[in-house]
Design an enzyme around this catalytic site. Structure first.
Site, PDB file in Angstrom:
ATOM      1  N   HIS A  28      52.063  44.743  32.179  1.00  0.00           N
ATOM      2  CA  HIS A  28      51.238  43.923  33.079  1.00  0.00           C
ATOM      3  C   HIS A  28      50.150  43.128  32.347  1.00  0.00           C
ATOM      4  O   HIS A  28      48.955  43.188  32.639  1.00  0.00           O
ATOM      5  CB  HIS A  28      50.705  44.698  34.286  1.00  0.00           C
ATOM      6  CG  HIS A  28      49.873  45.926  34.052  1.00  0.00           C
ATOM      7  ND1 HIS A  28      48.816  45.973  33.193  1.00  0.00           N
ATOM      8  CD2 HIS A  28      49.933  47.148  34.614  1.00  0.00           C
ATOM      9  CE1 HIS A  28      48.257  47.165  33.233  1.00  0.00           C
ATOM     10  NE2 HIS A  28      48.933  47.904  34.078  1.00  0.00           N
ATOM     11  N   HIS A  82      49.315  60.568  39.177  1.00  0.00           N
ATOM     12  CA  HIS A  82      48.935  59.154  39.252  1.00  0.00           C
ATOM     13  C   HIS A  82      50.095  58.378  39.872  1.00  0.00           C
ATOM     14  O   HIS A  82      51.246  58.544  39.461  1.00  0.00           O
ATOM     15  CB  HIS A  82      48.641  58.686  37.815  1.00  0.00           C
ATOM     16  CG  HIS A  82      48.226  57.261  37.666  1.00  0.00           C
ATOM     17  ND1 HIS A  82      47.643  56.530  38.667  1.00  0.00           N
ATOM     18  CD2 HIS A  82      48.306  56.414  36.600  1.00  0.00           C
ATOM     19  CE1 HIS A  82      47.385  55.316  38.226  1.00  0.00           C
ATOM     20  NE2 HIS A  82      47.791  55.217  36.983  1.00  0.00           N
ATOM     21  N   GLU A  84      50.690  55.085  39.902  1.00  0.00           N
ATOM     22  CA  GLU A  84      51.175  53.820  39.339  1.00  0.00           C
ATOM     23  C   GLU A  84      52.648  53.996  38.966  1.00  0.00           C
ATOM     24  O   GLU A  84      53.076  55.070  38.524  1.00  0.00           O
ATOM     25  CB  GLU A  84      50.325  53.394  38.129  1.00  0.00           C
ATOM     26  CG  GLU A  84      50.580  51.943  37.766  1.00  0.00           C
ATOM     27  CD  GLU A  84      49.531  51.319  36.830  1.00  0.00           C
ATOM     28  OE1 GLU A  84      48.635  52.034  36.353  1.00  0.00           O
ATOM     29  OE2 GLU A  84      49.640  50.108  36.582  1.00  0.00           O
ATOM     30  N   ASP A  86      54.685  53.326  36.710  1.00  0.00           N
ATOM     31  CA  ASP A  86      55.240  53.808  35.431  1.00  0.00           C
ATOM     32  C   ASP A  86      55.332  55.335  35.421  1.00  0.00           C
ATOM     33  O   ASP A  86      56.035  55.906  34.578  1.00  0.00           O
ATOM     34  CB  ASP A  86      54.436  53.288  34.226  1.00  0.00           C
ATOM     35  CG  ASP A  86      52.939  53.448  34.360  1.00  0.00           C
ATOM     36  OD1 ASP A  86      52.436  53.511  35.494  1.00  0.00           O
ATOM     37  OD2 ASP A  86      52.267  53.502  33.315  1.00  0.00           O
ATOM     38  N   HIS A 148      42.304  55.482  36.159  1.00  0.00           N
ATOM     39  CA  HIS A 148      41.786  54.148  36.420  1.00  0.00           C
ATOM     40  C   HIS A 148      42.210  53.606  37.776  1.00  0.00           C
ATOM     41  O   HIS A 148      41.943  52.426  38.075  1.00  0.00           O
ATOM     42  CB  HIS A 148      42.217  53.185  35.293  1.00  0.00           C
ATOM     43  CG  HIS A 148      43.703  52.902  35.292  1.00  0.00           C
ATOM     44  ND1 HIS A 148      44.201  51.633  35.427  1.00  0.00           N
ATOM     45  CD2 HIS A 148      44.763  53.704  35.213  1.00  0.00           C
ATOM     46  CE1 HIS A 148      45.525  51.655  35.406  1.00  0.00           C
ATOM     47  NE2 HIS A 148      45.881  52.902  35.277  1.00  0.00           N
ATOM     48  N   ASP A 167      46.738  58.986  32.473  1.00  0.00           N
ATOM     49  CA  ASP A 167      46.571  57.860  31.546  1.00  0.00           C
ATOM     50  C   ASP A 167      45.474  58.121  30.503  1.00  0.00           C
ATOM     51  O   ASP A 167      45.458  57.479  29.446  1.00  0.00           O
ATOM     52  CB  ASP A 167      46.202  56.586  32.312  1.00  0.00           C
ATOM     53  CG  ASP A 167      47.415  55.887  32.916  1.00  0.00           C
ATOM     54  OD1 ASP A 167      48.528  56.074  32.407  1.00  0.00           O
ATOM     55  OD2 ASP A 167      47.244  55.169  33.911  1.00  0.00           O
ATOM     56  N   TYR A 195      44.230  50.878  24.161  1.00  0.00           N
ATOM     57  CA  TYR A 195      44.454  51.413  25.509  1.00  0.00           C
ATOM     58  C   TYR A 195      43.116  51.521  26.262  1.00  0.00           C
ATOM     59  O   TYR A 195      43.000  51.114  27.419  1.00  0.00           O
ATOM     60  CB  TYR A 195      45.130  52.789  25.435  1.00  0.00           C
ATOM     61  CG  TYR A 195      45.752  53.175  26.743  1.00  0.00           C
ATOM     62  CD1 TYR A 195      47.061  52.812  27.051  1.00  0.00           C
ATOM     63  CD2 TYR A 195      45.024  53.848  27.707  1.00  0.00           C
ATOM     64  CE1 TYR A 195      47.618  53.121  28.270  1.00  0.00           C
ATOM     65  CE2 TYR A 195      45.563  54.161  28.929  1.00  0.00           C
ATOM     66  CZ  TYR A 195      46.870  53.800  29.201  1.00  0.00           C
ATOM     67  OH  TYR A 195      47.418  54.098  30.420  1.00  0.00           O
ATOM     68  N   HIS A 228      51.052  58.605  28.295  1.00  0.00           N
ATOM     69  CA  HIS A 228      51.620  57.618  27.370  1.00  0.00           C
ATOM     70  C   HIS A 228      51.321  58.049  25.942  1.00  0.00           C
ATOM     71  O   HIS A 228      50.187  58.462  25.643  1.00  0.00           O
ATOM     72  CB  HIS A 228      50.995  56.232  27.558  1.00  0.00           C
ATOM     73  CG  HIS A 228      51.255  55.603  28.886  1.00  0.00           C
ATOM     74  ND1 HIS A 228      52.492  55.123  29.257  1.00  0.00           N
ATOM     75  CD2 HIS A 228      50.435  55.352  29.935  1.00  0.00           C
ATOM     76  CE1 HIS A 228      52.414  54.606  30.482  1.00  0.00           C
ATOM     77  NE2 HIS A 228      51.176  54.745  30.907  1.00  0.00           N
TER      78      HIS A 228
HETATM   79 FE1  FEO Z   1      47.989  53.732  35.249  1.00  0.00          FE
HETATM   80 FE2  FEO Z   1      50.319  54.572  32.963  1.00  0.00          FE
HETATM   81  O1  FEO Z   1      49.700  54.040  34.631  1.00  0.00           O
END
Ligand code: FEO
Length: 400
Positions: A28, A82, A84, A86, A148, A167, A195, A228
């Protein structure tokens, strides 16, 4: 399903079962030059628990890695730290395939998952500080709202002194080495900083609060397992201290000079400034915006003291790449910067003023007012370049 994938053992009772995305180069709008991983974890407690899932196209990797340890249908519980996509994109498919007894998320996570999947799985809300017994092991949930996303939370597995940090403490880095201690420090430092700068920087005050809260909870943390990049099992304090430092946004003597140029005039000004910054004992970082990605500029801003912006004027506007990077940086809310704008023009010359307006909107403390900004009509004279050197000297005096 194609080639089987193997889980990676973290402890006798916890496995990494995520996915490696070698090819992604744009997350993104953030350049992921080293790819990324979507980490998910399997806890082999009495109630077998999956922590997070992966981006939807990678669900087969996840299920294959789980299958290398247990029958995926033996999973009892799923925790979504989370929402999101991903990390939750494959949740509906995993739930359909595994049929867990319960799925957990924060209260905001329950709402966010419902808004993502509409006809998605039933999800049980958990509160900050709430515990979940897995039989012989226990999870404790720590809400991290706006770190976040509003739904974000972390899960702490007390028996292994392991924090599933979602994250937080992560980085975009695809690698065969899945532990931070197996990777070069310079790579870890850059990617972790990148990051933080691009994802967490706007929420720095909350990062400080969270670190204080974790300290007060007095939870021993031996392993940090983010969503990640590599897991931290040695020197966990290193990444935690980096976060503490980045969150303060204490300025140093690094001067970030971002610019673009049409016929080389603004470039000449940028280089005159950079050389003089160096001569004055500060450290210049020169980023020409047609070769430097906005997310790399953000990374350089992280520990800098000054932001200098060079722009030509094109069609009465600042140059498009300059507008792009300033708009992006404004959203990241960097703090404690001093700065200035400069640039060349042909006839109308609005670009520098527009860049200054953006810097003001970013709360950058300008060292010049608008009439004092350095502008060059067409090619800079030696006098203009001397003004550029004077700007560098002034900036470095302010940073000393
Ligand atoms: Fe906030 Fe890795 O997604």
């Amino acid at each position: 399903m194609g080639q089987p994938f193997e889980a990676i053992k973290i402890t006798d009772r916890v496995y990494w079962v995520g996915a490696v995305d070698w090819e992604i180069r744009d997350f993104h709008g953030y350049s992921t030059d080293r790819g990324t991983t979507y980490n998910a974890y399997l806890v082999l407690a009495d109630k077998i628990t999956l922590i997070d899932t992966v981006k939807a196209p990678f669900v087969d990797q996840l299920l294959s890695r789980i299958a290398s340890v247990i029958d995926p249908r033996d999973i009892d519980l799923i925790v979504s730290n989370h929402s999101e996509m991903d990390h939750s994109g494959s949740l509906p498919k995993v739930v359909a395939s595994v049929e867990p007894k319960q799925v957990f998320a924060s209260e905001m996570g329950v709402k966010a998952l419902a808004k993502h999947f509409h006809q998605g799985p039933d999800v049980t809300p958990v509160k900050d500080g709430e515990g979940l017994s897995l039989g012989n092991m226990n999870l404790t949930f720590i809400e991290t709202r706006m770190l976040h996303w509003p739904d974000s939370m972390m899960s702490y597995l007390g028996e292994e002194e392991l924090l599933f940090s979602q994250d937080g403490f992560g980085m975009h880095l695809a690698s065969c080495e899945m532990f931070a201690d197996e990777l070069p420090d310079c790579v870890l430092e850059w990617e972790a900083a990148k990051y933080y700068a691009n994802i967490l920087l706007p929420f720095s005050p909350l990062v400080t609060k969270l670190l204080t809260k974790v300290e007060e909870l007095n939870l021993p943390i031996k392993i940090v397992a983010p969503d990640h990049g590599p897991m931290w099992r040695k020197d966990v304090g290193t990444i935690i201290e980096s976060y503490r430092k980045w969150a303060t946004q204490k300025p140093n003597k690094k001067v970030v000079i971002v610019y673009d140029t049409m016929w080389g005039s603004t470039a000449k000004m940028a280089h005159a400034i950079a050389d003089a910054v160096s001569a004055a004992g500060c450290c210049p970082r020169v980023l020409k915006l047609r070769s430097a990605h906005r997310s790399d500029v953000a990374t350089e801003i992280l520990e800098s003291g000054a932001l200098l912006v060079g722009t030509p004027t094109m069609n009465n506007q600042m140059f498009p790449t300059v507008a792009d990077v300033l708009y992006y940086l404004k959203g990241l809310k960097p703090a404690h910067l001093i700065g200035a704008a400069f640039g060349s023009y042909g006839w109308s010359g609005e670009g520098v003023g527009q860049a200054m307006e953006m810097l003001v909107a970013m709360d950058v403390d300008l060292v010049h007012d608008a009439p004092g900004a350095i502008r060059s009509q067409y090619v800079p004279t030696e006098g203009v370049l001397d003004d550029c050197r004077g700007l560098a000297k002034l900036i470095c005096e302010r940073l000393s």
